[in-house]
Structures are given as structure tokens and as C-alpha cells.
Design an enzyme around this catalytic site. Structure first.
Site, short mmCIF file in Angstrom:
data_model
loop_
_atom_site.label_atom_id
_atom_site.label_comp_id
_atom_site.label_asym_id
_atom_site.label_seq_id
_atom_site.Cartn_x
_atom_site.Cartn_y
_atom_site.Cartn_z
N ASN A 161 0.81 -1.23 0.00
CA ASN A 161 0.00 0.00 0.00
C ASN A 161 0.84 1.28 0.00
OD1 ASN A 161 0.72 -0.42 2.68
ND2 ASN A 161 -1.23 0.33 3.49
N ARG A 169 11.26 3.55 5.70
CA ARG A 169 11.05 3.65 7.15
C ARG A 169 11.84 2.56 7.89
NH1 ARG A 169 4.85 4.20 9.20
NH2 ARG A 169 4.90 1.94 9.27
N LYS A 184 12.24 -7.90 1.35
CA LYS A 184 11.28 -8.55 0.46
C LYS A 184 10.05 -7.64 0.32
CE LYS A 184 7.72 -10.90 0.71
NZ LYS A 184 7.06 -10.31 -0.47
N PRO A 185 9.93 -6.99 -0.86
CA PRO A 185 8.75 -6.15 -1.07
C PRO A 185 7.53 -7.00 -1.41
CG PRO A 185 10.13 -6.16 -3.04
CD PRO A 185 10.84 -7.02 -2.02
N ALA A 186 6.37 -6.38 -1.41
CA ALA A 186 5.14 -7.10 -1.75
C ALA A 186 5.16 -7.51 -3.22
CB ALA A 186 3.94 -6.21 -1.47
N SER A 239 -0.24 -7.29 7.36
CA SER A 239 -1.46 -7.64 8.09
C SER A 239 -1.15 -8.31 9.42
CB SER A 239 -2.31 -8.57 7.24
OG SER A 239 -1.58 -9.77 7.01
N GLU A 260 4.62 -3.79 12.40
CA GLU A 260 3.67 -2.71 12.08
C GLU A 260 2.49 -3.36 11.38
OE1 GLU A 260 3.86 0.34 12.99
OE2 GLU A 260 5.95 0.57 13.58
N LEU A 261 1.42 -3.58 12.13
CA LEU A 261 0.34 -4.45 11.62
C LEU A 261 -0.93 -3.65 11.31
CD1 LEU A 261 1.03 -7.38 14.11
CD2 LEU A 261 2.06 -6.95 11.87
N ARG A 288 -7.07 9.16 2.13
CA ARG A 288 -5.65 9.07 1.78
C ARG A 288 -5.39 7.66 1.29
NH1 ARG A 288 -0.91 8.35 5.89
NH2 ARG A 288 0.90 8.78 4.58
N CYS A 294 -3.17 1.61 6.78
CA CYS A 294 -3.37 1.06 8.13
C CYS A 294 -3.93 2.12 9.06
CB CYS A 294 -2.04 0.54 8.67
SG CYS A 294 -0.74 1.80 8.59
N GLU A 391 -10.64 -4.50 9.05
CA GLU A 391 -10.12 -3.39 8.23
C GLU A 391 -10.89 -3.36 6.91
OE1 GLU A 391 -5.79 -4.42 8.06
OE2 GLU A 391 -5.58 -2.27 8.30
N SER A 451 1.08 10.59 10.24
CA SER A 451 2.38 10.10 9.77
C SER A 451 3.39 11.24 9.64
CB SER A 451 2.23 9.43 8.41
OG SER A 451 1.24 8.43 8.50
#
Ligand code: NAP
Length: 487
Positions: A161, A169, A184-186, A239, A260-261, A288, A294, A391, A451
């Protein structure tokens, strides 16, 4: 500079694995497609790493660790600072790349590139502020020396996302602290991370410090790295369901974790709030990133005296939002990431409507290609509705009415999540009272976005463990060592 076009920004990305400072295809030769969520078209193919490729990336990170830990902090910071400059210089092309693979409107992608870059600037400054201590022991004879050292090779897993900012970060503090890493990116958004690796390599990051593996088999590639024993840290954004799985795996090796969920943010509007500000904040907190954040406001609780007017104004604003492909001028609402996301949002809206909620605007998908869902406002959403607990991750604003502060807080805290809450009130005592009683890691007090790279971001309860950003962000990648000194 040549013109920034859709094909040129995709072509500019090296679509291989980045291991030990070299671009390399996967050992199997396999690739997987990256799609444009606005059209369903295939943008390109990227390397599909196997477990062996993942292990090669960890080998590279482990071999580079000792030298990197000894690298002068000032130089570590200067690499980040050069990468910050490069990200801003390339903001336009990186923003277009992000919109193509993720769908968010170009203006938001530009904002994310700038936000992502800010983590590098912030941690460039933090690299030279890693502190320690010297103290007299209570018995007066001994001395305590306290120093901080890099945790060691780290595994970083990021979601789709915010495909670049969720990477910087973690990469920013890891680089600043002197940790090497495997990222490892999505699967849905690998291109922004591959472009970021190019930027960092050009900024002078030594070979092996950053390794990137793209894969369709996240568990098969990452679990062996977690169980290997050389990695000392896992930092995950994603998630809660996947976070729980990873925490169990990390427990076997007592790996340090940052988690960070997911979130289920309440947005409270009291009768005494500035309603214009509350509606503006609601639009930001809800819309946004097309609601795929999240931190997205997931439940609006509005005090009875202003509830009808708030719903009317929010409905007016939501129904006027231009929807379309994120590359189109003026578009504010892009597509959701995939057809599963659209189906889930649709199910949640139908469930709420079946239980008595009224749909004031939206409530349907768009005809034609792409994963579009209309901006939607619901009122009288009962507490048993699925969207009160899950969510939504889409452009849907459910409103419920409350009478008392206690009632609002009880509803807001009635969730397993605890990432962020939003409070709108002009009563300073209530503002602080409610902020303190919200069971969340962050509160937006009369503002719809929290943020900020200079602030500690993170959740309580099942929204996670640890904090990213701020002065504490670097601590996630540092160990404290105490040396007992005899005089
Ligand atoms: P996700 O399904 O949990 O995936 C996140 C990352 O984990 C992806 O890279 C995914 O790879 C990987 N993954 C999945 N299964 C894995 C496994 N068994 N082992 C190792 N890695 C695995 O989450 P998402 O759908 O990408 O992102 C949305 C979620 O992220 C939401 O819940 C949102 O709230 C949360 N989020 C939290 C924050 C925060 O700061 N708290 C920020 C942004 C997003 P694949 O892509 O290959 O599946």
C-alpha cells in the site's frame, strides 16, 4: 533529462534480484508479472526468487555485516542523505512508477516519494547521534560503560500500500545503525523497491548491505532465513494475520521483531468540534491512499448533536470525488489493488446494509476494467457489522451516533487493534482525557494525518510491536551493550 513516460519509467527499472551489489536473475529463471490495477494490463515481469536465492541474499548480508558495522556513522548518514536528494530529483518518474503498479493518484504518489525520502533525511541525521553512557556504579568503585551496537543482519518485509515509504522507514534506520539487510517487497508492487535499490547503490551503499528479493513465494523464501540463525532481526509491515505467523517463526530463534500491523481506527467527532475541520480531517483520514492505509479511519463515531450535519457534509464531499486511473489529471480516487480487495469491500458494505445501515452514497463497483469501488458513506452502522471489527481497506466511511464520551470511548476501544485514533473537539480537557484513554499507539487530535518521519509511528494491542521513525526508530536496529568496568 528525457521525457517521463509510462514505458520509460517501467523500462528504467532493473527487474532482477539485487544480491551482493549485483543484479541477477532468479536461479530458476522464473519471473512473475506486475499488473496495473487500473486496467489489469501487465506492466512487466520481474525475477521470481526461490529459497536458494533468498539464502544467497542472506549470505551477502551476513558477509557484509562486520565491515558495515565498522563504517563511520557520518558516512552511513551521508549515503542516506545522497539517496534523499536523488529521490527528490527523480520524484516525478518514481511517482509515475508507483501509480502504475499500485494505482494511487499521481499527486499521492509524489507525496509518498517525498515522505519516503524524508525517512532517509531523518535517519541521515540520526546516524551520528547514536549515544551511550558512562556512570559510577552505586557501590562507588565500579563504572558502567553503555554503548549501542547494530543488531546485525535484518530481514525487512513490506506491504503494497505504501511501496516505497514502508521500505525507507526500515532501510533508513537499518543503514544508519549499521545493519545489513534482506528486503522482500510485496509481490504486487516490487518496482518501487527495485528502483529504490538502484538509488541507494548509486548513492554509494556498499555491496551486500542492501539485498532485495522479489518472489511469489514469501513464506518459502523468508521462513528459511528466519530459521537460519544468522539474521538477528525481523521488521515487518503488513497484516496482523501474517504478523502472527512471523512472530511464531521468530520465537524459535528469539529473533528481535518490529511489527507494524493492521488498524481499525476510530474517528470521534464531539458536539463541540469545529465541524469544517472535522469533515476535512475525515476526508484525509478516510481517503488518503484510496482508504488503503493502516491509519485509515475505519469507524466514525459522531455525537448526536452534529451527526446529521456531519453525515450530510461528508456525503457531499465523498460523492463529488473524481474516480479514475491514477495517471489522469484531477483523479482523486484510484483503483483498489486487486479484484479480491474490491470483493471484500463490497461484502462488508452488503453485510452492514443487511444489518440495517443506510447507504448515503456509493455502495457499488464501477463498470468496466480495473478494480474500482465508489466512495461510500453509511449511517446507522450497528456495532455487530463486520466492518466495525475488520479493516475495510477501501473508500467506505461507516458512521454511528453516540451520546456520551464514555459510550464513544467504549466503542472506539472495542477492537483487537490499536494503531491510531482521531479525536475532534475544541474542549482542551476532553481532548487530552480522550487522547489518553484511547487504546492506540497514536492519536490525531483535530488532525486527520499523523504520519511524520520525525515522530514515533506504531501501534498497541494487535496492531504491533515497536516504533518506526522519530528518535526511537533507530533503536529498533540497535542493541544496548553494558561493559562493567573495574577501577
Ligand atoms: P500482507 O498480506 O500481510 O503482506 C505484507 C507482506 O508480507 C508482503 O510482502 C507479503 O508478500 C508478505 N508475506 C505474506 N505472507 C508471508 C509469509 N508467510 N512469510 C513472509 N512474508 C509474507 O499485507 P498487505 O496486504 O501487503 O498489506 C496490507 C496490510 O498491511 C494491512 O493490514 C495494513 O493495515 C498493514 N499495514 C500496516 C502498516 C503499519 O505501519 N502498521 C502500514 C502499512 C500497512 P506477498 O506480497 O507476496 O503476499
Amino acid at each position: 533529462m528525457s521525457a517521463v513516460t509510462e514505458s520509460s519509467v517501467v523500462e528504467a527499472v532493473t527487474k532482477e534480484l539485487f544480491i551482493g551489489g549485483k543484479w541477477t536473475p532468479s536461479t530458476s529463471g522464473a519471473t512473475f508479472p506486475v499488473h496495473d490495477p487500473a486496467t489489469g494490463a501487465v506492466l512487466c515481469e520481474v525475477a521470481d526468487a526461490s529459497a536458494d536465492d533468498g539464502m544467497a541474499a542472506l549470505d551477502a548480508a551476513a558477509s557484509a555485516q562486520a565491515d558495515w558495522a565498522a563504517h563511520p556513522p557520518r558516512e552511513r548518514g551521508e549515503i542516506l542523505r545522497r539517496a534523499y536528494d536523488a529521490l527528490l530529483t527523480r520524484q516525478e518518474e518514481l511517482a509515475l512508477l508507483m501509480t502504475l503498479e499500485m494505482g494511487k493518484p499521481l499527486a499521492e504518489s509524489r507525496g509518498e516519494v517525498a515522505y519516503a525520502a524524508e525517512f532517509f533525511r531523518w535517519f541521515a541525521e540520526e546516524a551520528v547521534r547514536i549515544d551511550g553512557g558512562y556512570a559510577v556504579a552505586p557501590n562507588g568503585t565500579g563504572r558502567f560503560l553503555v554503548t549501542k551496537q547494530p543488531v546485525g543482519p535484518s530481514l525487512l518485509i513490506t506491504p503494497w500500500n505504501f511501496p516505497m515509504a514502508m521500505g525507507t522507514r526500515k532501510i533508513g534506520p537499518a543503514v544508519a545503525a549499521g545493519c545489513t539487510m534482506v528486503v522482500k517487497p510485496a509481490e504486487q508492487t516490487p518496482l518501487s523497491m527495485l528502483a529504490l535499490a538502484q538509488v541507494l547503490a548509486e548513492a554509494g551503499l556498499p555491496d551486500g548491505v542492501l539485498n532485495v528479493v522479489t518472489t511469489t513465494d514469501p513464506g518459502g523464501v523468508m521462513e528459511p532465513l528466519i530459521r537460519d540463525g544468522r539474521a538477528r532481526k525481523l521488521s515487518f509491515t503488513g497484516s496482523t494475520a501474517v504478523g502472527r505467523v512471523l512472530l511464531r517463526q521468530c520465537a524459535d530463534k528469539v529473533l528481535r521483531t518490529s511489527m507494524e500491523l493492521g488498524g481499525n481506527a476510530p474517528f470521534l467527532v464531539f458536539d463541540d468540534a469545529d465541524l469544517d475541520a472535522a469533515v476535512d480531517g475525515a476526508m484525509q483520514a478516510k481517503m488518503r491512499n484510496i482508504g488503503e492505509a493502516c491509519t485509515a479511519a475505519n469507524r466514525f463515531y459522531v455525537q448526536r448533536g452534529v451527526a446529521d450535519e456531519f453525515a450530510r457534509r461528508l456525503t457531499e464531499r465523498m460523492s463529488a470525488l473524481p474516480i479514475g486511473r491514477g495517471t489522469e489529471e484531477g483523479v482523486v480516487v484510484g483503483p483498489l489493488i486487486d479484484s479480491d480487495a474490491v470483493a471484500k469491500v463490497g461484502e462488508l458494505v452488503e453485510d452492514a446494509a443487511r444489518r440495517g445501515a443506510q447507504v448515503l452514497t456509493g455502495g457499488a463497483t464501477l463498470d468496466g476494467p480495473g478494480n474500482f469501488y465508489q466512495p461510500t458513506v453509511l449511517t446507522n452502522v450497528p456495532s455487530g457489522a463486520r466492518m466495525s471489527a475488520e479493516e475495510i481497506f477501501g473508500p467506505v466511511a461507516p458512521i454511528s451516533v453516540f451520546d456520551t464520551e464514555d459510550e464513544a470511548l467504549a466503542a472506539a476501544n472495542d477492537t483487537e487493534y490499536g494503531l491510531v485514533g482521531y479525536v475532534y473537539t475544541n474542549d482542551v480537557k476532553r481532548a487530552l482525557r480522550v487522547s489518553e484513554r484511547l487504546e492506540t499507539g497514536m492519536v490525531g487530535l483535530n488532525q486527520g494525518i499523523v504520519s511524520n518521519p520525525a515522530a514515533p509511528f506504531g501501534g498497541v494491542k494487535q496492531s504491533g510491536l515497536g516504533r518506526e521513525g522519530g528518535t526511537v526508530g533507530i533503536d529498533e536496529f540497535l542493541e544496548t551493550k553494558y561493559i562493567a568496568v573495574s577501577l
